[in-house]
Design an enzyme around this catalytic site. Structure first.
Site, PDB file in Angstrom:
ATOM      1  N   LYS A  11       0.782  -1.181  -0.041  1.00  0.00           N
ATOM      2  CA  LYS A  11       0.084  -0.060   0.009  1.00  0.00           C
ATOM      3  C   LYS A  11       0.882   1.464  -0.071  1.00  0.00           C
ATOM      4  O   LYS A  11       2.114   1.292   0.148  1.00  0.00           O
ATOM      5  CB  LYS A  11      -1.027   0.148   1.169  1.00  0.00           C
ATOM      6  N   TYR A  51     -12.590  -1.673  -3.576  1.00  0.00           N
ATOM      7  CA  TYR A  51     -13.014  -1.960  -2.157  1.00  0.00           C
ATOM      8  C   TYR A  51     -14.465  -1.594  -1.960  1.00  0.00           C
ATOM      9  O   TYR A  51     -15.024  -1.360  -0.656  1.00  0.00           O
ATOM     10  CB  TYR A  51     -12.232  -0.926  -1.025  1.00  0.00           C
ATOM     11  N   HIS A 117      -2.262  -5.512   1.539  1.00  0.00           N
ATOM     12  CA  HIS A 117      -3.402  -6.037   1.494  1.00  0.00           C
ATOM     13  C   HIS A 117      -3.267  -7.686   1.188  1.00  0.00           C
ATOM     14  O   HIS A 117      -2.271  -8.068   0.517  1.00  0.00           O
ATOM     15  CB  HIS A 117      -4.386  -5.405   0.202  1.00  0.00           C
ATOM     16  N   GLU A 128      -9.867 -10.278  -7.262  1.00  0.00           N
ATOM     17  CA  GLU A 128      -8.819  -9.217  -7.384  1.00  0.00           C
ATOM     18  C   GLU A 128      -7.698  -9.372  -8.173  1.00  0.00           C
ATOM     19  O   GLU A 128      -7.100  -8.342  -8.685  1.00  0.00           O
ATOM     20  CB  GLU A 128      -8.384  -9.236  -5.623  1.00  0.00           C
TER      21      GLU A 128
HETATM   22  P1  CMP Z   1      -7.310  -4.635   3.626  1.00  0.00           P
HETATM   23  O1  CMP Z   1      -7.107  -5.824   4.303  1.00  0.00           O
HETATM   24  O2  CMP Z   1      -6.828  -4.115   2.533  1.00  0.00           O
HETATM   25  O3  CMP Z   1      -8.929  -4.538   3.631  1.00  0.00           O
HETATM   26  C1  CMP Z   1      -9.967  -3.741   3.826  1.00  0.00           C
HETATM   27  C2  CMP Z   1      -9.006  -2.480   4.404  1.00  0.00           C
HETATM   28  O4  CMP Z   1      -9.988  -1.640   5.146  1.00  0.00           O
HETATM   29  C3  CMP Z   1      -8.143  -2.863   5.477  1.00  0.00           C
HETATM   30  O5  CMP Z   1      -6.939  -3.772   5.059  1.00  0.00           O
HETATM   31  C4  CMP Z   1      -7.599  -1.540   6.137  1.00  0.00           C
HETATM   32  O6  CMP Z   1      -6.839  -0.725   5.316  1.00  0.00           O
HETATM   33  C5  CMP Z   1      -9.033  -0.778   5.895  1.00  0.00           C
HETATM   34  N1  CMP Z   1      -9.870  -0.874   7.496  1.00  0.00           N
HETATM   35  C6  CMP Z   1     -10.294  -1.791   8.007  1.00  0.00           C
HETATM   36  N2  CMP Z   1     -10.844  -1.404   9.240  1.00  0.00           N
HETATM   37  C7  CMP Z   1     -10.791   0.000   9.490  1.00  0.00           C
HETATM   38  C8  CMP Z   1     -10.727   0.929  10.367  1.00  0.00           C
HETATM   39  N3  CMP Z   1     -11.568   0.467  11.346  1.00  0.00           N
HETATM   40  N4  CMP Z   1     -10.547   1.945   9.940  1.00  0.00           N
HETATM   41  C9  CMP Z   1      -9.894   2.504   8.763  1.00  0.00           C
HETATM   42  N5  CMP Z   1      -9.473   1.528   7.893  1.00  0.00           N
HETATM   43  C10 CMP Z   1      -9.917   0.297   8.160  1.00  0.00           C
END
Ligand code: CMP
Length: 140
Positions: A11, A51, A117, A128
């Site tokens: 990221k 997303y 991710h 994805e």
């Molecule tokens: P990722 O595994 O890429 O999948 C969804 C993403 O949303 C996660 O990683 C985080 O980067 C983001 N995310 C999940 N929960 C939160 C939260 N409570 N606040 C901000 N970002 C979040």
């Protein structure tokens, strides 16, 4: 039976901090083979699409802004039991809860800017991967 491919993104926070090499080193050292890779930048529209499953969540806007804020590395990885093993390697979503030695424990800033991710299912890994790569860009 579980699949042998997963999808990852390094990221914008980890790219900006200069961690691409260290993260790829840890991924390859854990036995994952890179079958596709791209250094790119998501538009806000593309980040929102990727997303979309989180659209109703309060952090969606922040997530889209962050994921389109700078370049990322997108990759498809191959290994037996790829999805589960990769999620173990990266650790919990919130780096404060990630096991010591995991990629997020070492490189992530916070729950939003969490370095990498990893797909959460074989089905999402395929979706994805196809979002970022054409079949002709993957090399088994
Ligand atoms: P990722 O595994 O890429 O999948 C969804 C993403 O949303 C996660 O990683 C985080 O980067 C983001 N995310 C999940 N929960 C939160 C939260 N409570 N606040 C901000 N970002 C979040």
């Amino acid at each position: 039976m579980s699949g042998n491919r997963t999808f990852t993104m390094i990221k914008p926070d980890a790219v900006a901090s200069g961690y691409i090499g260290a993260i790829l080193d840890q991924i390859c050292g854990a036995g994952f083979k890179i079958v596709a890779m791209k250094y790119t930048k998501l538009s806000a529209e593309k980040a929102g699409e990727f997303y979309a499953v989180h659209k109703a969540r309060p952090f969606y806007g922040e997530l889209v802004d962050f994921m389109s804020s700078g370049p990322i590395v997108a990759a498809v990885l191959e290994k037996d039991n790829a999805v589960e093993d990769f999620r173990k390697l990266i650790g919990a979503t919130n780096p404060a809860e990630a096991e010591a030695g995991t990629i997020r424990a070492k490189f992530a800033k916070n729950i939003g800017e969490n370095a990498v991710h990893g797909s959460d299912s074989d089905e999402n890994a395929a979706i994805e991967s196809a979002f970022h790569f054409a079949g002709t860009e993957m090399f088994a």
